[in-house]
Design a protein around this motif. Structure first.
Motif, PDB file in Angstrom:
ATOM      1  N   ILE A 188      38.450  -4.874   8.730  1.00 36.68           N
ATOM      2  CA  ILE A 188      37.450  -3.923   9.239  1.00 36.68           C
ATOM      3  C   ILE A 188      37.796  -2.501   8.805  1.00 36.68           C
ATOM      4  N   ALA A 189      39.067  -2.133   8.910  1.00 40.43           N
ATOM      5  CA  ALA A 189      39.483  -0.786   8.507  1.00 40.43           C
ATOM      6  C   ALA A 189      39.289  -0.581   7.009  1.00 40.43           C
ATOM      7  N   ALA A 190      39.590  -1.606   6.203  1.00 41.45           N
ATOM      8  CA  ALA A 190      39.382  -1.500   4.753  1.00 41.45           C
ATOM      9  C   ALA A 190      37.904  -1.321   4.428  1.00 41.45           C
TER      10      ALA A 190
ATOM     11  N   ALA B 236      43.191  -4.654  -8.112  1.00 41.40           N
ATOM     12  CA  ALA B 236      44.010  -4.625  -6.903  1.00 41.40           C
ATOM     13  C   ALA B 236      44.338  -3.191  -6.503  1.00 41.40           C
ATOM     14  N   ARG B 237      44.636  -2.358  -7.481  1.00 42.05           N
ATOM     15  CA  ARG B 237      44.922  -0.951  -7.196  1.00 42.05           C
ATOM     16  C   ARG B 237      43.671  -0.238  -6.692  1.00 42.05           C
ATOM     17  N   CYS B 238      42.524  -0.561  -7.279  1.00 42.30           N
ATOM     18  CA  CYS B 238      41.267   0.049  -6.821  1.00 42.30           C
ATOM     19  C   CYS B 238      40.965  -0.359  -5.379  1.00 42.30           C
ATOM     20  N   TYR B 239      41.138  -1.644  -5.051  1.00 38.38           N
ATOM     21  CA  TYR B 239      40.906  -2.094  -3.677  1.00 38.38           C
ATOM     22  C   TYR B 239      41.880  -1.433  -2.709  1.00 38.38           C
ATOM     23  N   TRP B 240      43.116  -1.279  -3.159  1.00 43.92           N
ATOM     24  CA  TRP B 240      44.139  -0.626  -2.319  1.00 43.92           C
ATOM     25  C   TRP B 240      43.731   0.800  -1.994  1.00 43.92           C
ATOM     26  N   GLU B 241      43.258   1.531  -2.995  1.00 45.34           N
ATOM     27  CA  GLU B 241      42.881   2.923  -2.778  1.00 45.34           C
ATOM     28  C   GLU B 241      41.563   3.033  -2.014  1.00 45.34           C
ATOM     29  N   LEU B 242      40.627   2.142  -2.279  1.00 47.58           N
ATOM     30  CA  LEU B 242      39.377   2.164  -1.523  1.00 47.58           C
ATOM     31  C   LEU B 242      39.628   1.898  -0.042  1.00 47.58           C
ATOM     32  N   SER B 243      40.566   1.012   0.239  1.00 54.13           N
ATOM     33  CA  SER B 243      40.856   0.651   1.630  1.00 54.13           C
ATOM     34  C   SER B 243      41.696   1.685   2.357  1.00 54.13           C
ATOM     35  N   LYS B 244      42.254   2.672   1.612  1.00 52.86           N
ATOM     36  CA  LYS B 244      43.220   3.607   2.204  1.00 52.86           C
ATOM     37  C   LYS B 244      44.272   2.801   2.968  1.00 52.86           C
ATOM     38  N   ALA B 245      44.994   1.986   2.231  1.00 52.06           N
ATOM     39  CA  ALA B 245      45.831   0.948   2.828  1.00 52.06           C
ATOM     40  C   ALA B 245      46.850   1.502   3.814  1.00 52.06           C
ATOM     41  N   ARG B 246      47.427   2.661   3.534  1.00 52.52           N
ATOM     42  CA  ARG B 246      48.428   3.217   4.460  1.00 52.52           C
ATOM     43  C   ARG B 246      47.793   3.589   5.791  1.00 52.52           C
ATOM     44  N   LEU B 247      46.636   4.227   5.736  1.00 50.30           N
ATOM     45  CA  LEU B 247      45.931   4.558   6.971  1.00 50.30           C
ATOM     46  C   LEU B 247      45.490   3.292   7.696  1.00 50.30           C
ATOM     47  N   SER B 248      45.026   2.296   6.946  1.00 52.07           N
ATOM     48  CA  SER B 248      44.595   1.043   7.563  1.00 52.07           C
ATOM     49  C   SER B 248      45.764   0.325   8.229  1.00 52.07           C
ATOM     50  N   MET B 249      46.956   0.392   7.645  1.00 49.22           N
ATOM     51  CA  MET B 249      48.119  -0.245   8.261  1.00 49.22           C
ATOM     52  C   MET B 249      48.522   0.464   9.550  1.00 49.22           C
ATOM     53  N   LEU B 250      48.310   1.779   9.625  1.00 48.48           N
ATOM     54  CA  LEU B 250      48.555   2.484  10.881  1.00 48.48           C
ATOM     55  C   LEU B 250      47.573   2.019  11.951  1.00 48.48           C
ATOM     56  N   VAL B 251      46.314   1.812  11.564  1.00 44.68           N
ATOM     57  CA  VAL B 251      45.323   1.283  12.502  1.00 44.68           C
ATOM     58  C   VAL B 251      45.719  -0.114  12.964  1.00 44.68           C
ATOM     59  N   VAL B 252      46.215  -0.932  12.043  1.00 44.21           N
ATOM     60  CA  VAL B 252      46.667  -2.279  12.395  1.00 44.21           C
ATOM     61  C   VAL B 252      47.835  -2.216  13.375  1.00 44.21           C
ATOM     62  N   ALA B 253      48.727  -1.254  13.196  1.00 44.64           N
ATOM     63  CA  ALA B 253      49.870  -1.114  14.110  1.00 44.64           C
ATOM     64  C   ALA B 253      49.405  -0.784  15.528  1.00 44.64           C
ATOM     65  N   THR B 254      48.413   0.082  15.661  1.00 42.04           N
ATOM     66  CA  THR B 254      47.899   0.404  16.999  1.00 42.04           C
ATOM     67  C   THR B 254      47.194  -0.794  17.619  1.00 42.04           C
ATOM     68  N   SER B 255      46.472  -1.554  16.798  1.00 36.51           N
ATOM     69  CA  SER B 255      45.800  -2.747  17.316  1.00 36.51           C
ATOM     70  C   SER B 255      46.809  -3.805  17.753  1.00 36.51           C
ATOM     71  N   GLY B 256      47.863  -3.990  16.957  1.00 40.22           N
ATOM     72  CA  GLY B 256      48.899  -4.944  17.333  1.00 40.22           C
ATOM     73  C   GLY B 256      49.631  -4.542  18.604  1.00 40.22           C
ATOM     74  N   THR B 257      49.870  -3.243  18.768  1.00 37.77           N
ATOM     75  CA  THR B 257      50.498  -2.769  20.009  1.00 37.77           C
ATOM     76  C   THR B 257      49.601  -3.040  21.202  1.00 37.77           C
ATOM     77  N   GLY B 258      48.309  -2.795  21.055  1.00 38.88           N
ATOM     78  CA  GLY B 258      47.379  -3.104  22.136  1.00 38.88           C
ATOM     79  C   GLY B 258      47.359  -4.589  22.465  1.00 38.88           C
ATOM     80  N   TYR B 259      47.488  -5.433  21.437  1.00 44.25           N
ATOM     81  CA  TYR B 259      47.501  -6.878  21.684  1.00 44.25           C
ATOM     82  C   TYR B 259      48.723  -7.279  22.510  1.00 44.25           C
ATOM     83  N   ILE B 260      49.882  -6.752  22.145  1.00 42.03           N
ATOM     84  CA  ILE B 260      51.107  -7.106  22.868  1.00 42.03           C
ATOM     85  C   ILE B 260      51.039  -6.605  24.309  1.00 42.03           C
TER      86      ILE B 260
END
Length: 433
Positions: free
Chosen positions: A144-146, A97-121
């Motif tokens: 996709i970001a992960a 789980a930690r390896c997947y978290w680091e491979l996905s760059k989870a913090r950066l991916s969550m920022l991408v998700v925030a921009t996508s969610g804002t665009g959706y709204i």
């Protein structure tokens, strides 16, 4: 005479008792009569059948106790073995789980998700926000970001191993194998694209897949070839809000370009500050950043300052196109001037402290800008579509849009679009019906 005979008799009894008591085990139990001596001298009687049966029952009970004790020990050892296996499985799960978290760059991916969610709204218009659709869009964007970030690390194993800030990532440190990482990236990317295609629309899935390919197979190798990679990376970061808008409305309109434009211009000062702060690491890793060809830092400071000024008109355009209220003009202008002030400070005094200040200002800018868009957004269904789900189509504006434009005599300047360093975004156009 009688007294002498009594004393003699008593003394003779004491002598006999003392001589016989020497054979007794306990000297305190002295028999004072011959009857008691006879009783003590008798052997124990043989055991009866009833007493033997009782002893047999007690023996059986002792054997049962032994069996129960051995069963308890065996059960305890089995429970200990099961708990150790559970602990080993939990440790293995935590490791991956930690390896997947680091491979996905989870913090950066969550920022991408925030921009996508804002665009959706923003893309819902007058319609009510579909929370299942929003969740599907955010989940697909996260996958996709992960996948894109994992592929980026797969292609840059040797480069990451040479940099201090990346040498402890899962692949350079050997905590996960390359085939395992490839499988994870493939499953995450395919799942995200399928989720967007089935739960939103094909346009959102196409934008997500194109962005994945652009990031992993264009931007990643360009980092080792030419400084233009920064601008290509800015395009990658500008697509997620467009994806969210397309997922909500099924089309791409001029209004949908405002947040992507802000993200595109915002990423330039953000990346320039990061490249200046980490230029030694980038040099060790073999990345061709603009900071390596600009030892004084004057060029990257000028580029950062120029792109900060490009964001100033975006608030006025958002108001003019009916996306936000007039209050957003004021807030957006103050916000962009604030980040421009940090860029100007870095331009005058190119030090690590000034670059770090501009970097922190860029981190603060994006969430505040998106929050202002959401807070002051105006529901408007009269949007001029540029791209629809069915295909490319240039459509004429409807009557409501034309009447709204007729009431306004002046339009804000849009010449800023032609000053962009690369024509990745279409220039907005106004017309008089």
């Amino acid at each position: 005479m009688w007294r002498r005979s009594a004393v003699f008799c008593f003394s003779s009894r004491i002598s006999v008792s003392s001589s016989s008591s020497s054979s007794l085990p306990n000297r305190r139990l002295i028999p004072w009569s011959r009857e008691l001596c006879a009783v003590n001298s008798l052997s124990q009687p043989p055991l009866s059948s009833e007493s033997t049966a009782k002893l047999a029952i007690s023996g059986d009970r002792s054997d049962a106790n032994r069996v129960f004790a051995s069963g308890t020990v065996a059960a305890t050892s089995t429970a200990g073995e099961i708990s150790s296996r559970v602990a080993a499985a939990a440790g293995l799960g935590h490791h991956y789980a930690r390896c997947y978290w680091e491979l996905s760059k989870a913090r950066l991916s969550m920022l991408v998700v925030a921009t996508s969610g804002t665009g959706y709204i923003l893309g819902t218009g007058n319609a009510a926000i579909s929370f299942p659709g929003l969740c599907y869009t955010c989940a697909g964007t996260m996958m996709i970001a992960a996948s894109a970030n994992s592929l980026n690390q797969i292609f840059e194993i040797s480069n990451d191993a040479k940099m201090k800030r990346t040498m402890q990532r899962p692949l350079p440190s050997g905590r996960i194998s390359v085939p395992h990482a490839v499988a994870w990236a493939t499953i995450a990317g395919a799942s995200g694209a399928c989720l967007l295609a089935s739960k939103t629309n094909m346009m959102a899935a196409g934008l997500a897949s194109a962005n994945l390919a652009l990031y992993a197979f264009v931007y990643t190798p360009l980092k080792q070839l030419h400084p233009i990679n920064t601008w290509v990376g800015a395009v990658v970061g500008a697509i997620p809000p467009l994806l969210g808008w397309a997922a909500a409305s099924g089309q791409i309109s001029f209004n949908s370009m405002i947040l992507p434009a802000a993200l595109y211009f915002w990423q330039i000062p953000h990346f320039m500050a990061l490249a200046y702060l980490c230029r030694n690491d980038y040099a060790a890793g073999g990345y061709k950043m603009l900071s390596l060809f600009d030892p004084s830092g004057k060029r990257i400071a000028a580029v950062a300052l120029r792109n900060c000024f490009y964001m100033v008109p975006l608030g006025f355009i958002a108001y003019d196109w009916g996306l936000t209220s007039s209050w957003f003009c004021v807030e957006s202008t103050l916000l962009t001037l604030a980040i421009a002030a940090t860029a100007f400070s870095f331009y005058r005094d190119r030090t690590m402290q000034k670059a770090r200040k501009m970097f922190h200002a860029s981190l603060l800018f994006l969430p505040v800008f998106m929050s202002g868009l959401l807070l002051h957004r105006v529901s408007n269904d009269n949007q001029q579509p540029v791209l629809e789900v069915a295909g490319l189509s240039i459509s004429a504006s409807d009557d409501g849009k034309s009447q709204r434009r007729k009431k306004r005599s002046a339009q804000p300047p849009v010449a800023y679009a032609s000053a962009a360093p690369f024509p990745f975004l279409p220039a907005p156009s106004f017309y008089s019906p």
